[in-house]
Design an enzyme around this catalytic site. Structure first.
Site, mmCIF file in Angstrom:
data_model
loop_
_atom_site.group_PDB
_atom_site.id
_atom_site.type_symbol
_atom_site.label_atom_id
_atom_site.label_comp_id
_atom_site.label_asym_id
_atom_site.label_seq_id
_atom_site.Cartn_x
_atom_site.Cartn_y
_atom_site.Cartn_z
ATOM 1 N N GLU A 61 -15.764 -13.342 -5.689
ATOM 2 C CA GLU A 61 -14.558 -13.718 -4.949
ATOM 3 C C GLU A 61 -14.262 -12.825 -3.737
ATOM 4 O O GLU A 61 -13.379 -13.144 -2.930
ATOM 5 C CB GLU A 61 -13.336 -13.751 -5.875
ATOM 6 C CG GLU A 61 -12.916 -12.393 -6.345
ATOM 7 C CD GLU A 61 -11.535 -12.386 -7.016
ATOM 8 O OE1 GLU A 61 -10.560 -12.835 -6.412
ATOM 9 O OE2 GLU A 61 -11.471 -11.914 -8.144
ATOM 10 N N GLU A 109 3.752 9.573 5.070
ATOM 11 C CA GLU A 109 2.805 8.696 5.780
ATOM 12 C C GLU A 109 3.533 7.653 6.638
ATOM 13 O O GLU A 109 2.931 6.657 7.052
ATOM 14 C CB GLU A 109 1.859 7.992 4.780
ATOM 15 C CG GLU A 109 1.059 8.906 3.879
ATOM 16 C CD GLU A 109 0.031 9.796 4.603
ATOM 17 O OE1 GLU A 109 -0.051 9.734 5.845
ATOM 18 O OE2 GLU A 109 -0.646 10.569 3.909
ATOM 19 N N HIS A 165 -9.726 9.870 -0.113
ATOM 20 C CA HIS A 165 -8.266 9.887 -0.231
ATOM 21 C C HIS A 165 -7.730 8.583 -0.838
ATOM 22 O O HIS A 165 -7.083 8.611 -1.876
ATOM 23 C CB HIS A 165 -7.650 10.152 1.152
ATOM 24 C CG HIS A 165 -6.166 10.254 1.144
ATOM 25 N ND1 HIS A 165 -5.448 11.086 1.964
ATOM 26 C CD2 HIS A 165 -5.221 9.614 0.399
ATOM 27 C CE1 HIS A 165 -4.161 10.970 1.719
ATOM 28 N NE2 HIS A 165 -3.995 10.077 0.780
ATOM 29 N N HIS A 203 -4.081 5.541 -3.992
ATOM 30 C CA HIS A 203 -5.285 6.328 -4.268
ATOM 31 C C HIS A 203 -6.153 5.599 -5.302
ATOM 32 O O HIS A 203 -6.457 6.159 -6.361
ATOM 33 C CB HIS A 203 -4.885 7.719 -4.775
ATOM 34 C CG HIS A 203 -4.038 8.485 -3.804
ATOM 35 N ND1 HIS A 203 -3.351 9.629 -4.147
ATOM 36 C CD2 HIS A 203 -3.758 8.271 -2.486
ATOM 37 C CE1 HIS A 203 -2.688 10.095 -3.083
ATOM 38 N NE2 HIS A 203 -2.912 9.277 -2.066
ATOM 39 N N HIS A 207 -0.154 1.960 0.667
ATOM 40 C CA HIS A 207 -1.172 3.015 0.607
ATOM 41 C C HIS A 207 -1.263 3.489 -0.838
ATOM 42 O O HIS A 207 -0.237 3.732 -1.483
ATOM 43 C CB HIS A 207 -0.782 4.182 1.522
ATOM 44 C CG HIS A 207 -1.564 5.440 1.248
ATOM 45 N ND1 HIS A 207 -2.932 5.503 1.357
ATOM 46 C CD2 HIS A 207 -1.171 6.667 0.821
ATOM 47 C CE1 HIS A 207 -3.345 6.716 1.034
ATOM 48 N NE2 HIS A 207 -2.299 7.443 0.692
HETATM 49 P P1 13P Z 1 4.326 10.906 0.034
HETATM 50 O O1 13P Z 1 4.817 11.442 -1.281
HETATM 51 O O2 13P Z 1 4.894 11.652 1.209
HETATM 52 O O3 13P Z 1 4.552 9.408 0.141
HETATM 53 O O4 13P Z 1 2.759 11.154 0.106
HETATM 54 C C1 13P Z 1 1.898 10.655 -0.864
HETATM 55 C C2 13P Z 1 0.536 10.370 -0.334
HETATM 56 O O5 13P Z 1 -0.172 9.582 -0.907
HETATM 57 C C3 13P Z 1 0.073 11.077 0.887
HETATM 58 O O6 13P Z 1 -1.061 10.476 1.413
HETATM 59 ZN ZN ZN Z 2 -2.232 9.383 -0.087
#
Ligand code: 13P
Ligand code: ZN
Length: 271
Positions: free
Chosen positions: A169, A116, A210, A141, A139
């Site tokens: 909050e 990413e 995602h 999940h 980033h």
């Molecule tokens: P990477 O292992 O390349 O960082 O990817 C993980 C991910 O969350 C892809 O969206």
């Molecule tokens: Zn991801």
């Protein structure tokens, strides 16, 4: 030269990735982090003239020329970062021409920066234009945020309003709201460009089905931002099946904004 494994930025990355793993947000290799470092601080730990690998990238990020980042490696598991930082993390410097990065340290098993990286670098560019003190892109999940994208309207106004209503909050922590992108293929320039476009307006961008991208001036602030949105999404998922008896009203959200001297995203509250 000081020991790099004791560098505060390496320790912060280890602590962050372990915390995120324990939150249950980063299964397997899920999630990635990039942190813009101060060259003068890095110099105490690393010979920045020594390049271990040159990595071309299919992007023009000249805006970031010479900037140094510590970045999680692609395919690496957050649960393992703390035990082996020099394999799971890398320190990269963007080429003068903006179409590649030099590896200065890390990825010791021959690894590479996160897939990413386009979204991270393009996001750094847009956030730095808005805030010169911006430093971090995370980033992850986050479970309930992802869950919410299956059952909630994906318009930014409605998504943000629900999040604000779930926890007092929230208005104080993210009065600027959250951007939302529909499902897209990840790991490429297109999602990077779309994410960066949203980052002109938002510090947080949800990727439907995602995860989420969060940005900030330091690791605590950025993690805290995501943690707050995730908490709110968790409350939504917990209550959404039940009859709602009362909520935080728009008038109360306005009162909160006024009391904490924040400006709610324009047009997101009802008149
Ligand atoms: P990477 O292992 O390349 O960082 O990817 C993980 C991910 O969350 C892809 O969206
Ligand atoms: Zn991801």
């Amino acid at each position: 030269m000081k020991e790099i494994l004791n560098a505060p930025f390496v320790k912060q990355m280890c602590k962050l990735t372990s915390n995120m793993y324990r939150m249950g947000w980063d299964e397997r290799n899920g999630g990635n982090v990039s942190f813009l470092l101060d060259q003068e601080v890095v110099k105490d730990y690393l010979d920045i003239n020594k390049v271990t690998k040159r990595i071309p990238i299919n992007l023009d990020v000249k805006f970031l020329s010479g900037k140094i980042f510590i970045v999680t490696g692609t395919g690496k598991y957050f649960k393992n970062v703390e035990d082996d930082p020099s394999v799971n993390l890398g320190i990269i410097r963007v080429w003068e021409e903006g179409n590649g990065v030099d590896l200065l340290w890390g990825y010791e098993d021959g690894g590479a920066p996160t897939s990413e990286l386009p979204s991270h670098l393009m996001t750094h560019i847009e956030r730095l234009k808005i805030d010169p003190d911006h430093r971090v892109v995370i980033h992850t999940h986050a479970t309930n945020i992802v869950a919410m994208t299956f059952v909630h309207d994906l318009t930014e106004r409605e998504f943000t309003r629900t999040l604000w209503q779930m926890c007092t909050e929230c208005m104080v922590v993210f009065p600027d709201g959250v951007g939302v992108l529909p499902w897209m293929l990840c790991g490429n320039d297109e999602i990077g460009q779309k994410t960066a476009e949203k980052m002109k307006e938002y510090r947080l961008v949800v990727w439907a089905h995602h995860g989420i991208f969060g940005t900030g001036r330091d690791i605590d602030e950025t993690f805290g931002l995501i943690e707050t949105v995730e908490k709110s999404a968790e409350i939504f998922i917990k209550i959404m099946h039940m009859p709602i008896k009362q909520t935080i009203t728009d008038e109360q959200l306005r009162t909160l904004a006024k009391a904490f001297c924040v400006t709610p995203k324009s047009g997101f509250l009802n008149n």
